[in-house]
Design a protein around this motif. Structure first.
Motif, PDB file in Angstrom:
ATOM      1  N   ILE A  92       6.847   5.082   9.037  1.00  0.00           N
ATOM      2  CA  ILE A  92       6.170   3.994   8.479  1.00  0.00           C
ATOM      3  C   ILE A  92       5.275   3.018   9.412  1.00  0.00           C
ATOM      4  O   ILE A  92       5.779   2.399  10.296  1.00  0.00           O
ATOM      5  CB  ILE A  92       7.121   3.397   7.430  1.00  0.00           C
ATOM      6  CG1 ILE A  92       7.685   4.363   6.366  1.00  0.00           C
ATOM      7  CG2 ILE A  92       6.508   1.950   6.872  1.00  0.00           C
ATOM      8  CD1 ILE A  92       8.639   3.657   5.636  1.00  0.00           C
ATOM      9  N   ILE A 134       3.158  -0.783   8.767  1.00  0.00           N
ATOM     10  CA  ILE A 134       2.990  -1.710   7.611  1.00  0.00           C
ATOM     11  C   ILE A 134       2.851  -3.130   8.174  1.00  0.00           C
ATOM     12  O   ILE A 134       3.251  -3.233   9.168  1.00  0.00           O
ATOM     13  CB  ILE A 134       4.046  -1.520   6.281  1.00  0.00           C
ATOM     14  CG1 ILE A 134       3.527  -2.422   5.170  1.00  0.00           C
ATOM     15  CG2 ILE A 134       5.355  -1.980   7.030  1.00  0.00           C
ATOM     16  CD1 ILE A 134       2.471  -2.014   4.633  1.00  0.00           C
ATOM     17  N   PHE A 155       7.596   0.728  -1.389  1.00  0.00           N
ATOM     18  CA  PHE A 155       6.830   1.838  -0.507  1.00  0.00           C
ATOM     19  C   PHE A 155       5.626   1.850  -1.331  1.00  0.00           C
ATOM     20  O   PHE A 155       4.619   2.337  -0.715  1.00  0.00           O
ATOM     21  CB  PHE A 155       7.753   3.295  -0.751  1.00  0.00           C
ATOM     22  CG  PHE A 155       7.013   4.135   0.124  1.00  0.00           C
ATOM     23  CD1 PHE A 155       7.364   4.404   1.532  1.00  0.00           C
ATOM     24  CD2 PHE A 155       6.047   5.206  -0.674  1.00  0.00           C
ATOM     25  CE1 PHE A 155       6.555   5.422   2.333  1.00  0.00           C
ATOM     26  CE2 PHE A 155       5.617   5.987   0.128  1.00  0.00           C
ATOM     27  CZ  PHE A 155       5.859   6.334   1.267  1.00  0.00           C
ATOM     28  N   VAL A 187       3.557  -2.241  -1.364  1.00  0.00           N
ATOM     29  CA  VAL A 187       3.429  -3.239  -0.159  1.00  0.00           C
ATOM     30  C   VAL A 187       1.890  -3.455   0.075  1.00  0.00           C
ATOM     31  O   VAL A 187       1.568  -4.572   0.084  1.00  0.00           O
ATOM     32  CB  VAL A 187       4.185  -2.841   0.970  1.00  0.00           C
ATOM     33  CG1 VAL A 187       3.732  -3.880   2.050  1.00  0.00           C
ATOM     34  CG2 VAL A 187       5.712  -3.324   0.619  1.00  0.00           C
ATOM     35  N   ILE A 188       1.079  -2.285   0.259  1.00  0.00           N
ATOM     36  CA  ILE A 188      -0.306  -2.415   0.444  1.00  0.00           C
ATOM     37  C   ILE A 188      -1.070  -2.520  -1.025  1.00  0.00           C
ATOM     38  O   ILE A 188      -1.027  -1.727  -1.834  1.00  0.00           O
ATOM     39  CB  ILE A 188      -0.666  -1.133   1.194  1.00  0.00           C
ATOM     40  CG1 ILE A 188      -0.024  -0.852   2.599  1.00  0.00           C
ATOM     41  CG2 ILE A 188      -2.377  -1.241   1.282  1.00  0.00           C
ATOM     42  CD1 ILE A 188      -0.344   0.186   3.421  1.00  0.00           C
ATOM     43  N   MET A 211       2.773   3.281   1.418  1.00  0.00           N
ATOM     44  CA  MET A 211       3.318   2.386   2.857  1.00  0.00           C
ATOM     45  C   MET A 211       3.040   3.043   3.871  1.00  0.00           C
ATOM     46  O   MET A 211       3.033   2.341   5.008  1.00  0.00           O
ATOM     47  CB  MET A 211       4.632   1.894   2.530  1.00  0.00           C
ATOM     48  CG  MET A 211       4.956   0.787   3.386  1.00  0.00           C
ATOM     49  SD  MET A 211       6.541  -0.027   2.747  1.00  0.00           S
ATOM     50  CE  MET A 211       7.851   0.635   3.743  1.00  0.00           C
ATOM     51  N   THR A 212       3.078   4.544   3.881  1.00  0.00           N
ATOM     52  CA  THR A 212       2.810   5.228   5.133  1.00  0.00           C
ATOM     53  C   THR A 212       1.381   5.211   5.421  1.00  0.00           C
ATOM     54  O   THR A 212       0.828   5.875   6.678  1.00  0.00           O
ATOM     55  CB  THR A 212       3.050   6.684   4.852  1.00  0.00           C
ATOM     56  OG1 THR A 212       2.793   7.186   3.503  1.00  0.00           O
ATOM     57  CG2 THR A 212       4.600   6.797   4.845  1.00  0.00           C
ATOM     58  N   PHE A 271       9.371  -6.605  -0.267  1.00  0.00           N
ATOM     59  CA  PHE A 271       9.490  -6.075   0.920  1.00  0.00           C
ATOM     60  C   PHE A 271      10.060  -7.224   1.947  1.00  0.00           C
ATOM     61  O   PHE A 271       9.549  -8.090   2.161  1.00  0.00           O
ATOM     62  CB  PHE A 271       8.337  -5.415   1.027  1.00  0.00           C
ATOM     63  CG  PHE A 271       8.499  -4.572   2.529  1.00  0.00           C
ATOM     64  CD1 PHE A 271       9.338  -3.513   2.492  1.00  0.00           C
ATOM     65  CD2 PHE A 271       7.869  -4.661   3.853  1.00  0.00           C
ATOM     66  CE1 PHE A 271       9.597  -2.686   3.725  1.00  0.00           C
ATOM     67  CE2 PHE A 271       8.052  -3.797   4.836  1.00  0.00           C
ATOM     68  CZ  PHE A 271       8.903  -2.807   4.744  1.00  0.00           C
ATOM     69  N   GLY A 280      11.217   1.039   2.456  1.00  0.00           N
ATOM     70  CA  GLY A 280      10.683   0.881   1.298  1.00  0.00           C
ATOM     71  C   GLY A 280      11.388   1.686   0.088  1.00  0.00           C
ATOM     72  O   GLY A 280      10.536   1.261  -1.265  1.00  0.00           O
TER      73      GLY A 280
END
Length: 455
Positions: free
Chosen positions: A4, A6, A265, A268-269, A325-326, A404, A414
């Motif tokens: 991950i 982030i 997961f 978050v983005i 999230m990756t 998060f 996540g």
């Protein structure tokens, strides 16, 4: 799970306060028998956290929290788990919060692999010395319900191979391991939480698999880990495991599948995360992408990312779509991912793929609910419970949410809970057990346990 990367704004954890719970009702088992407890499940049951199985995660699994409370109403113990040897992660490094330098020179807190991780002797099998090899938690990270019918499963899953009774036999299925534990240990109470990974693999792969619920096996009873499990195969495998688990007339609780897409997961983005600070960039992107490939013209400020979807189309993302999230942050910051170059499809969950995931969860949960009623077992609606987490709630003066890092409930991967998250899960299970069996099992004090550890 993939490594991950982030970037996020991190808030300090709330400090624990003195518990104010006062037990006024005498603990009672009600109509249930908790003398011998067996936990069946996957990553959540095993105590997986921070993207790895660790000894501290196992010591704080929800089955341990349950056993501690069951011991107040007649559980004899001991409760044996197949402990790993390290707190750095088996069979991969755990994530820790540390400072990371990104390609644009930014220096920020982010999850990274624990430094100096190595495998050393962690492949050694676990051998229980209690009561002729008694093991009470047979949760296996990443196991699906459909895997219960797979011969040779411990040969392809390192967490299973560590403690399965007949791990070297190519005919051994998880169903055989469950049958062995039931025959030799005669559980009087079981919890079963299977099904999360029957959907999660598809989501983690960005929907790059068969999401219809009609996937065919790739060999024998083995299904592709990126597919949503075949619905009929799930029903048959779940029923086989359940029939075996309660064959000693055990009481128990069945736990349903949470809304995995509500976890950090997948959130978050932000899908509207393309920050354009110069007019020249805006003009270049508007010229590159004609109106047919975008919802609206680019402008200064935050815009929806450009993505490639599962049909191979390059287009602007739409509201509601999810970015995993990756997704490599360096690629967004310095390789123009999401702008000049589309974010690859394996990092994007489209609205169509989300519908497939929700349909599968609803279908599987309907079956689990039906079986709880058929076998007169407690039904734990973890789906609705975890769905309420994003809005936040308080427990003994401490606020929790699925935000998060700062929310305190979900670990750095996540997806899997922190120690506090597992304690909250244990309490939800206790509430369902108390209601179904007319018991008065006390809840555990969530605030005694850790959230995220800061450097």
């Amino acid at each position: 799970m993939r490594k991950i990367y982030i970037v996020g704004a991190l808030a300090v954890l709330f400090s624990a306060c003195k518990p104010n719970v006062a037990i006024t009702t005498k603990p009672s088992p009600g109509t249930a028998n908790f003398a011998n407890y067996l936990a069946i499940g996957s990553s959540y049951t095993a105590g997986f956290s921070d993207n790895a199985l660790t000894v501290s995660g196992q010591y704080n699994s929800y089955p341990i929290r349950l056993f501690e409370q069951f011991s107040l109403v007649g559980s004899d113990g001991p409760f044996i788990q197949p402990y790993v040897y390290s707190d750095n992660g088996y069979a991969n490094p755990k994530l820790v919060l540390s400072h990371k330098t990104y390609c644009n020179g930014d220096y920020r807190l982010a999850p990274i692999d624990v430094p100096n991780w190595n495998a050393d002797s962690r492949d050694s099998p676990f051998v229980s010395t209690a009561n002729n090899g008694q093991i009470n938690n047979i949760g296996i990270p990443r196991i699906r319900a459909v895997d219960y019918m797979v011969a040779g499963f411990p040969l392809i899953n390192r967490w299973a191979s560590r403690f399965y009774n007949n791990a070297a036999n190519p005919a051994t299925r998880p169903l055989d391991e469950l049958s062995f534990r039931v025959r030799t240990q005669h559980p009087t109470f079981v919890t079963m939480w299977l099904g999360i990974d029957d959907v999660l693999g598809f989501a983690l792969a960005g929907g790059q698999g068969d999401g219809t619920g009609a996937a065919l096996p790739v060999a024998g009873n083995i299904y592709n880990s990126h597919d949503i499990s075949n619905f009929n195969a799930f029903f048959n495998a779940y029923d086989s495991a359940l029939n075996t688990a309660v064959s000693t007339s055990a009481d128990g609780a069945l736990i349903n599948i949470p809304d995995i897409l509500s976890l950090p997961f997948f959130n978050v983005i932000p899908v509207k995360g393309l920050n354009l600070t110069r007019r020249s960039l805006v003009d270049s992107l508007n010229a590159k992408y004609p109106s047919a490939t975008r919802e609206k013209a680019f402008d200064t400020g935050y815009n929806y990312f450009i993505v490639r979807d599962h049909n191979g189309n390059v287009r602007q993302a739409v509201p509601g779509e999810l970015i995993l999230m990756t997704t490599p942050v360096d690629s967004i910051l310095c390789a123009s991912w999401g702008g000049w170059n589309p974010i690859p499809e394996e990092y994007v969950i489209t609205t169509e793929e989300q519908q497939q995931i929700q349909t599968a969860i609803s279908t599987f949960n309907g079956h689990i609910f039906n079986r709880a009623q058929l076998f007169n077992l407690a039904y734990v609606d973890m789906h609705n419970y975890l769905t309420s987490f994003p809005s936040g709630f308080s427990y003994n003066g401490i606020k929790y949410s699925t935000d998060f890092v700062s929310g305190g409930t979900i670990s750095l991967d996540g997806i899997h809970p922190t120690q506090r998250g597992y304690a909250l899960i244990a309490n939800k299970i206790i509430m369902a057990i108390n209601d179904h069996y007319k018991a008065t099992i006390p809840q555990t004090d969530v605030n005694k346990y850790r959230g995220i550890t800061f450097p």
